[in-house]
Scaffold this motif. Structure first.
Motif, PDB file in Angstrom:
ATOM      1  N   LEU A 125      18.433  27.373 -20.113  1.00 41.31           N
ATOM      2  CA  LEU A 125      18.499  27.616 -18.669  1.00 41.31           C
ATOM      3  C   LEU A 125      17.302  27.006 -17.953  1.00 41.31           C
ATOM      4  N   PHE A 126      16.141  27.141 -18.565  1.00 40.36           N
ATOM      5  CA  PHE A 126      14.903  26.608 -18.013  1.00 40.36           C
ATOM      6  C   PHE A 126      15.004  25.101 -17.829  1.00 40.36           C
ATOM      7  N   VAL A 127      15.462  24.404 -18.867  1.00 40.52           N
ATOM      8  CA  VAL A 127      15.601  22.955 -18.812  1.00 40.52           C
ATOM      9  C   VAL A 127      16.632  22.558 -17.761  1.00 40.52           C
ATOM     10  N   HIS A 171      23.793  20.258 -26.301  1.00 39.84           N
ATOM     11  CA  HIS A 171      24.065  20.309 -24.871  1.00 39.84           C
ATOM     12  C   HIS A 171      24.003  18.922 -24.241  1.00 39.84           C
ATOM     13  N   PHE A 172      22.934  18.169 -24.525  1.00 38.67           N
ATOM     14  CA  PHE A 172      22.763  16.865 -23.889  1.00 38.67           C
ATOM     15  C   PHE A 172      23.688  15.803 -24.482  1.00 38.67           C
ATOM     16  N   LEU A 175      26.664  15.659 -22.507  1.00 37.09           N
ATOM     17  CA  LEU A 175      26.451  14.988 -21.228  1.00 37.09           C
ATOM     18  C   LEU A 175      26.248  13.484 -21.394  1.00 37.09           C
ATOM     19  N   GLY A 176      26.224  13.016 -22.633  1.00 46.32           N
ATOM     20  CA  GLY A 176      25.989  11.597 -22.887  1.00 46.32           C
ATOM     21  C   GLY A 176      24.536  11.192 -22.737  1.00 46.32           C
ATOM     22  N   ILE A 177      23.616  12.160 -22.921  1.00 52.70           N
ATOM     23  CA  ILE A 177      22.183  11.924 -22.765  1.00 52.70           C
ATOM     24  C   ILE A 177      21.477  12.253 -24.075  1.00 52.70           C
ATOM     25  N   GLY A 178      20.548  11.398 -24.485  1.00 52.24           N
ATOM     26  CA  GLY A 178      19.777  11.670 -25.688  1.00 52.24           C
ATOM     27  C   GLY A 178      18.782  12.791 -25.458  1.00 52.24           C
ATOM     28  N   PHE A 179      18.385  13.463 -26.545  1.00 56.66           N
ATOM     29  CA  PHE A 179      17.429  14.561 -26.440  1.00 56.66           C
ATOM     30  C   PHE A 179      16.270  14.325 -27.405  1.00 56.66           C
TER      31      PHE A 179
END
Length: 288
Positions: A125-127, A171-172, A175-179
């Protein structure tokens, strides 16, 4: 190898000279920051790595409204959160109040007790809370990575919170985003990932000839090679050791690790230096 512009000088951050950082900040208008980004991009820099500070949101909003071509050209590597603002809030209200604000702010329509909420849920949630305004502005296909700022990464590493890593990466990925994680403890992180079987898409860590902020330099270098060998994209930051070494000294050092480094990041508040540093990095790190 990708070349990224970092935001520390844009925020008045100087590890060796705080007064110098504050003085630099006074003369840094949005237009001046844009000149830095444009100069670097013209010489081949492909991205901007920044923390979720309100002044960066202002800068990116300006880019969306007046410099759309550059906004769409650059790639983005976002560090979350901007720690100082939350440290200030914690000092004033306490950690429990900070956590409660994060949870309740995201669950206004469905209030719930904090008892039993797992740590990774709060961090998720914070992120999310820190990122949402940026993701509304930036072209989604250009947001390559979200990385936990070292203030959280070092906690994850020290307490072996591998479930946090797993859940955030999951989660990312959706979204198609690296973590990834930003850390000054690459050696400890490498050991933790090996022990747990978890992995990351990105790791951002200091790399410079002096070993500044690298922990035990030789161990960090071995860890960087090991992480790269497992498919982690390593972003070298603080390559100039906060100004203690020259760009020429830095590229001589970094050339040894060309096969292990995905990108290098440097910061400056001067367009001419952005141009010169990018040109030098390109010449020595991206030429046969």
């Amino acid at each position: 190898m990708k070349i990224l512009v970092g935001d520390n000088p844009f925020l008045g951050i100087s590890h060796f000279a705080r007064e110098k950082g504050r003085e630099t900040l006074k003369s840094l208008t949005i237009e001046r920051k844009m000149e830095v980004l444009k100069a670097a991009a013209e010489e081949g820099a492909s991205g901007f790595t920044f923390s979720t500070h309100s002044s960066n949101l202002e800068l990116l909003t300006y880019m969306r409204d007046y410099e759309k071509d550059l906004l769409q050209k650059l790639e983005y590597y976002i560090l979350v959160p901007y720690a100082t603002e939350y440290i200030r809030l914690t000092d004033v209200a306490g950690t429990d109040r900070l956590i409660k604000n994060i949870v309740m702010g995201n669950l206004k329509k469905n209030p719930m007790r904090l008892i039993g909420v797992p740590p990774y849920f709060v961090i998720n949630l914070f992120v999310h809370e820190n990122l949402k305004q940026y993701l509304e502005i930036l072209p989604r296909y250009n947001v390559k990575a979200v990385l936990l700022h070292e203030v959280l990464s070092e906690v994850v590493i020290a307490f072996q919170l591998t479930k946090v890593v797993r859940e955030l990466r999951k989660h990312f990925t959706k979204l198609g985003i690296g973590f990834g994680l930003e850390t000054r403890n690459a050696a400890h992180l490498s050991k933790l990932l090996k022990k747990s079987g978890e992995t990351l898409d990105y790791v951002m860590t200091p790399m410079n000839p002096l070993g500044y902020q690298m922990g035990i330099k030789e161990e960090s270098e071995k860890a960087i090679a090991a992480l790269s060998g497992k498919g982690v994209k390593v972003i070298a930051m603080n390559i100039l050791a906060s100004g203690a070494c020259t760009i020429e000294e830095s590229v001589t050092y970094l050339k040894q690790f060309k096969n292990h480094i995905y990108a290098v990041a440097f910061g400056t508040s001067k367009p001419e230096r952005a141009r010169g540093n990018t040109r030098c990095l390109n010449l020595h790190l991206n030429q046969p």
